[in-house]
Enzyme design. Structure first.
Site, PDB file in Angstrom:
ATOM      1  N   ASP A 166      45.003  36.496  38.428  1.00 26.02           N
ATOM      2  CA  ASP A 166      44.864  36.860  39.819  1.00 26.02           C
ATOM      3  C   ASP A 166      45.599  38.189  40.008  1.00 26.02           C
ATOM      4  OD1 ASP A 166      44.518  36.397  42.763  1.00 26.02           O
ATOM      5  OD2 ASP A 166      46.704  36.296  42.639  1.00 26.02           O
ATOM      6  N   ALA A 167      45.242  38.942  41.048  1.00 24.26           N
ATOM      7  CA  ALA A 167      45.847  40.262  41.246  1.00 24.26           C
ATOM      8  C   ALA A 167      46.986  40.255  42.258  1.00 24.26           C
ATOM      9  CB  ALA A 167      44.774  41.268  41.668  1.00 24.26           C
ATOM     10  N   TYR A 168      46.658  39.961  43.515  1.00 22.07           N
ATOM     11  CA  TYR A 168      47.603  40.156  44.615  1.00 22.07           C
ATOM     12  C   TYR A 168      48.612  39.014  44.700  1.00 22.07           C
ATOM     13  CZ  TYR A 168      44.372  43.832  45.835  1.00 22.07           C
ATOM     14  OH  TYR A 168      43.587  44.952  45.789  1.00 22.07           O
ATOM     15  N   ARG A 172      50.256  38.403  55.000  1.00 22.28           N
ATOM     16  CA  ARG A 172      49.722  37.694  53.851  1.00 22.28           C
ATOM     17  C   ARG A 172      49.124  36.351  54.248  1.00 22.28           C
ATOM     18  NH1 ARG A 172      47.121  37.909  49.117  1.00 22.28           N
ATOM     19  NH2 ARG A 172      47.961  36.516  47.523  1.00 22.28           N
ATOM     20  N   SER A 177      39.782  38.385  41.037  1.00 19.98           N
ATOM     21  CA  SER A 177      40.462  38.566  42.318  1.00 19.98           C
ATOM     22  C   SER A 177      39.511  38.512  43.505  1.00 19.98           C
ATOM     23  CB  SER A 177      41.184  39.922  42.310  1.00 19.98           C
ATOM     24  OG  SER A 177      41.739  40.232  43.557  1.00 19.98           O
TER      25      SER A 177
END
Length: 236
Positions: free
Chosen positions: A12-14, A48, A124
């Protein structure tokens, strides 16, 4: 545990590779931010939270937009909640989101995985342009075999079709993939899909009560190369 060797590590990225709290933190330290700087932790958390909530709601309702739109929508909610009506601040925070730093251990960790000969990819919610921007700003160009975006299927995680992109584009069975995410719901869903999983539990949160559970739990990404070396040779 996987019933055979792992052939690729997919991130995953974020929040996993890239520090999503950094945009608000950096902006709060810049000249002129004194009036709102103390609010940045709550602003970052609300941003977020709403960003993720909007992806889930849009996935359930079939009202897909790209991740950049939900990122803007989440920020707008967070700014209003904080009582901040400031177009310049909004623009600055959004610009910083395209330049999120990687967590400190990420470059060395990825270098170690490359030295092991691991296949590496990102999977992602981010749009292709956002992922390319994040990888470039963190000086990670050339590290990943693929930057896989939900835009190829038009629905956000945790829809199963998103996890299916790995097999479609990398030619791997789920059991051959170690999926790594800092999002508990993401790891649980990936585990239910059939991936081997590692949860980066930076906040020491409880495991989500969902239809899958993480096979491995890490406090950060430092120990991932040792873990993956064991999984890849079938010894872990």
């Amino acid at each position: 545990m996987p019933d055979g060797p792992i052939k690729a590590c997919v991130f995953d990225a974020y929040g996993t590779l890239f520090d999503v709290g950094a945009a608000a933190r950096i902006a709060a330290g810049e000249p002129g931010a004194e009036g709102w700087a103390a609010l940045w932790p709550q602003l970052a958390a609300d941003w977020r939270k709403k960003q993720l909530e909007y992806t889930w709601l849009r996935a359930v309702t079939g009202a897909h937009v790209d991740f950049w739109q939900v990122t803007q929508d989440g920020l707008d909610w967070a700014l209003e909640a904080a009582g901040l009506e400031d177009a310049a601040l909004r623009a600055r925070l959004l610009a910083l989101y395209w330049e999120l730093p990687a967590f400190p251990e990420v470059p060395q960790m990825l270098g170690a995985l490359q030295a092991q000969g691991q296949r590496l990819a990102i999977l992602s919610n981010g749009s292709p342009g956002m992922l390319e921007g994040a990888v470039g700003s963190a000086a990670l160009q050339g590290v990943f075999e693929a930057l896989l975006s939900v835009e190829d299927v038009g629905v956000f995680k945790p829809h199963a079709s998103v996890y299916g992109l790995v097999g479609q584009q990398m030619g791997l069975a789920p059991r051959e993939v170690l999926f790594v995410s800092s999002n508990g719901w993401d790891v649980c869903s990936a585990a239910a899909y059939g991936f081997a999983t590692a949860w980066v539990n930076r906040d020491t949160a409880p495991v989500d009560r969902l239809h899958g559970r993480p096979a491995q739990i890490l406090s950060d990404l430092t120990g991932l190369p040792a873990l993956l070396a064991g999984l890849s040779d079938g010894s872990a």
